[in-house]
Design an enzyme around this catalytic site. Sequence first.
Site, PDB file in Angstrom:
ATOM      1  N   ASN A   1     -71.481 -17.788   2.299  1.00  0.00           N
ATOM      2  CA  ASN A   1     -70.556 -17.794   1.255  1.00  0.00           C
ATOM      3  C   ASN A   1     -69.220 -17.729   1.708  1.00  0.00           C
ATOM      4  O   ASN A   1     -68.696 -16.852   2.379  1.00  0.00           O
ATOM      5  CB  ASN A   1     -70.884 -16.292   0.522  1.00  0.00           C
TER       6      ASN A   1
ATOM      7  N   GLY B   1     -72.826 -15.036  12.113  1.00  0.00           N
ATOM      8  CA  GLY B   1     -72.172 -13.794  12.226  1.00  0.00           C
ATOM      9  C   GLY B   1     -70.733 -14.041  12.390  1.00  0.00           C
ATOM     10  O   GLY B   1     -70.087 -14.806  13.197  1.00  0.00           O
TER      11      GLY B   1
ATOM     12  N   GLU C   1     -67.134  -9.854  13.439  1.00  0.00           N
ATOM     13  CA  GLU C   1     -66.189  -9.507  14.791  1.00  0.00           C
ATOM     14  C   GLU C   1     -65.390 -10.453  15.139  1.00  0.00           C
ATOM     15  O   GLU C   1     -64.288 -10.300  15.847  1.00  0.00           O
ATOM     16  CB  GLU C   1     -67.367  -9.208  15.796  1.00  0.00           C
TER      17      GLU C   1
END
Lengths: 705, 334, 260
Positions: free
Chosen positions: A598, A669, A672
Amino acid sequence: MEANQITGTPLNRIDGLLKVTGKAAYATDYPVKNLAYGYLFKSTVASGTITQIDDAVAKKAPGVITIITHLNAPKLNVKGGLRGGALLQGPEIKFNGQHIGIVVAETFEQARYAARLIKVQYSGDAQAKTDFEKLATQAVPAKEPEVRRGDVDSAMASAAVTVDEVYETPIEHHHPMEPHATIASWEGDKLTLYNSSQIVNGAQTSAAKTLNIAPENVRIITPYIGGGFGSKGGQWANLALAAVAAKMANRPVHLALSRQQMFNSVGLRQHNIQHLKLAATKEGKLLALGHQTTTHTAIDDEYTEPCGDCSKVLYAVPNALINYKVVPMNIIMPTYTRGPGKSTGSFALESAMDELAFKLQMDPIALRLANEPAQDPTTGKPWSSRKLVECLKEGAKAFGWHKRNPQPGKNIQGDYLIGHGVACGSYPARQRDSSAVIKLTNDNGKVQATVELAAADLGTGTYTILAQTAADGLGLPVAQVQIKIGDSDLPPAAGSVGSVGATSYANSVNDACSKITTELMMKSGKQFFVRPTAAQLMASERLSSFETRMDAKPLADADNYSAHSFNANFAEVWVNRHTGMVKVKRFLAVTAAGKILNPKTARSQIIGGNVWGIGMALTEESVIDPRWGNFITRSFADYHVPVNLDVGNLEAIFINEDDKHANKLGVKGIGEVGIVGVAGAIANAIFNATGKRVRELPITPDKLI
Amino acid sequence: MRPFKYTRATTLPSAIKELSGNAQSRILAGGTNLLDLMKEDVERPEALIDITHLPHSAVKSLSQGAAKSGVLLDALGKNSETANHLLIRSQYPMLSQAILAGASAQIRNMATNGGNLLQRTRCPYFYDVAMPCNKRTPGSGCGALEGFNRMHAVFGWSDKCIAVHPSDMAVALAALDAKVLAQNEAGQQRRLTFDEFFRLPGDAPEKDNNLQHGDLITGIELPASNFADHSYYAKVRDRSSYAFALVSVAAGLQLNGKQISDVRVAMGGVAHKPWRALTAEKMLKGKEATEANFKAAAKAEMAAAKPHEYNKFKIELGERAIALALTNALNYGS
Amino acid sequence: MSEENQNPDLTDDEKRLFADLMPEDLKEIMDSGFNRRHFLKLMSIGGASVLAANLLGAEQVLARPLATEQAAATAAIENGVKLSFNINGASRSLTVDSRMTLLDTVRERLQLTGSKKGCDHGQCGACTVIIDGQRVLSCLTLAATCEGKKVTTIEGLANNNQLHPMQEAFIKHDGFQCGYCTPGQICSAVALLGEAKKGDASYVTSNIKQTGSAQQLSEDEIRERMSGNICRCGAYPNIVAAIMEVHSGKPVDQHFNFAG
């Protein structure tokens, strides 16, 4: 992106409506009946032994229900998985601010006041280890493994150009806006903990083990989490102490940390002294990289922020030594803090690279491009995918890098010195085991799905990306997908930590969608030329309900690859030449992090990480007074989290990437990596603006005048 | 927070009477600092007298006819109202700027003019009841003197206390020669200059100012200002907003051609009270308004500074901030 | 990629769901092109959101919640102060401990838990509410001082099943992540609009002497005026975009950039 896919589109957050109306329920928002209020009190010395606790006056104070200290607390398992000790198991004091008791009273006001009435005496704190500057020389090799190849010192001695500098980053605190808080409620043997938890099942098992009860008797409810950034990953004593207080008060108890208590209750990012050595040829080929981190840990437990991680993967270099030294201190246990190691480590590495480029009279981007490794320089494994070069090139184009004046201190506009800097970063991409249950219902042709897993959404967008993933996987409109997470009664899932959340959760939901579709096809007994959707199958088979559970695992060969997200960060700073105040006018983060589920929530994650990096670079620092070992900067007035005006125009670009080696969905991911490289880019831009190389964060005005 | 009796006062005199009757009572106005300190157990009143709602919040021109003779700020006016009042923005823009440099919009909507002067120091040793602090607990020692004293005073401190006054508004008021109006139980009105009102810590740092218990600030009087055309409030801080000053400077110039006919410079973040930079003012009066003269005056002012281990930078930063505020006052006005 | 072409068309089911959500507004929405697109967005979010949110009914989300008092045990109130005030349009009377802040009163006694405790010392803005039109910090406001006042919390901003434009803009621009500071941010932003209309200045206003007219705020003006609301997730640029959109009355572009 396939046609009509909702995954990959910037769908607004599905939990947005609840959040803008104040209806999203955080830990202490539950209307639990007969609630009592707990208030922790803490040690005021850094080491020693409690000799006396005088709570006579407090006990008689209005509204007080019970006072719990090590003298009457139940025996708990100190190795149950909660971090940082402080479980009221004895009179020993290991750090200033250790919990030493709880007052439970009818109201918050009464509990807080009674806690003030308690007088505690201590003995023998003269030997407290509280001064890191002095203790750093006593640091010993840490458990964090060393990387050694070739001979750094010889390469340094013979190289044409070297950099040999020390970079220092201070203690930082996570400070999620929601201080750690719990409502604990017992019904017989069953314990319900409304508690902010980044790892739902982890909170459940560590609470259960610590309390010496069965995990199935503990339920964690945490559908909304007011930020965590690592501090709500591993849980801390306050979780179990809330349960103890509720047991002893025989009532549900609300136990929230005050902002001041956050400084010594739930971990920190430790103070790191990083010694960087770089050696290169005249052409800018790296010959050696040394990265030694010296830091501190708790007096009885070890955690070391892996500051050398980026140094392991970013550049091709034949000789390397990456290692750690650590000294135990009477300070609370450090823990994972956003971009652990990579954020602080990349500041040192990428500052050193900038220093090297300057010495070489070489463009800092060109220097990085000249040292691009074909495979992981440390493990030798092939990259699952690596688009750092694209990050640098696309970023340079979008940022207008060619307009930068390489000579520092030359770009002056009125009161401002303007500078531009670049720095890279990386963060490992990993998938963890995660289960998910999908339940389909069919109400007269209206098919709805419920997706259940004990995942966590601490603002990362978990709800939304899972709804998108399931909508596509099942062939349903996203509004007919219901996401249930944040409850340990749901199927076990990975945590929202270390950038494994989206990868693990989305893959498990995607796998579950495939599985339920296959099961429905088999159930139908028909042959299909085109694979039907689960929604179509429910309708055609006239099933009123159907469900399945998937226990998803990482790809079998995932370990054969080195999988990381990569980024290149570009900063434009304006330094007031009179006051030394720095404004980050423009910041561009170009990120290659696999498939973006997204773009809206992903962009928010990146710019959020950038804001954290701005804080690391310019404003955040926790200071200890070594005489007492306490935090002097113990409020939001003293610990400066960036405010709105500190943040200029932030732009994010994602490099198109679909990494099928990292995991099935190709997701890497982003939580981080957004902070990694940011402080380096800003510090490098400040050097370009002013000619001053600041190697000690944060870069406050006093360091630039 | 210690339990306390709450009284809603009906008039200012009745509030003063109530206050005088109990040595452990305190007035509650904006409450933004008092409540904060009560939660920390630093302030421990046994009674609060609420005057928040009393209609005593006007900004009044004291001018009669054409003669300019200043403005009166009622004590209960909110900081935000004062900063945005047309009289203040047009005649005392430096004051508007200083107020707007402080705290946040929400706090300025709560904090009162009188309360702003009564803010207590933000010294972290004062705030943490586990630490020694002579201001909080006389005789317990000063934690900051040998401690983390980056934010602390470089002027006028004593070995009992090196705290600074946190207000921005008060710095501009000091530059403007404002006077504090206070009333006591007997109905006596006192008009105190800032010198008479604020104190240096000396041997009694527990006293921030020279009010007696039972005195209530009723207003702040601003004399007519000749600095509206050339004034500026500069604030240097660790983040760009919502932070206390490392150093701040309120500067006003009255010019006769290029010559400085009158000048005001006051500093924040450097002393136990808003610090009037009298040395700099004296040097500048009658001189030409040039950057070089500003810098020389700034240097002379800061020459008397006595820093501590962690705030040595305040000397250079103070010099720069004075020169910057004066230059901006000259070039841009507020 | 732009926002506009990302709106999935409504299915019949979604329309039904929407009808359940906002029965009164549906016709108007369906009749008006602009509103339709606007609300489709809200709908696709809102629909799923309601479902995602552990089955809170739609009415519960959008309707003004009743501030129902949780009675405190008499022993639990010291130095009780009787208090009557208006909260989100409803009159409420209760007796509070003199020490009780407005924040703790709305959260613990009136079941309005939207306002958040982030620091309890006026240093974060998460507890921001609007009292008599002014944004203030409920953690530094004693409940006792609110006698006769009109208090608006985040729960009171939506009107007749319709979100406040600021709430909509925060959703559209993703002006939050964890959502904990959001109620305070939105209350603060709503009050900011009024301050700008009055022509109030800020520290970054270039000519403070220029008074009188409504302010057309720059991004830096919004940033400064919102600096009393800390967002640890770092949603500041999105918050500024949301406020700018409502303040200016013009859509603010969103960019989702891909390359390579």
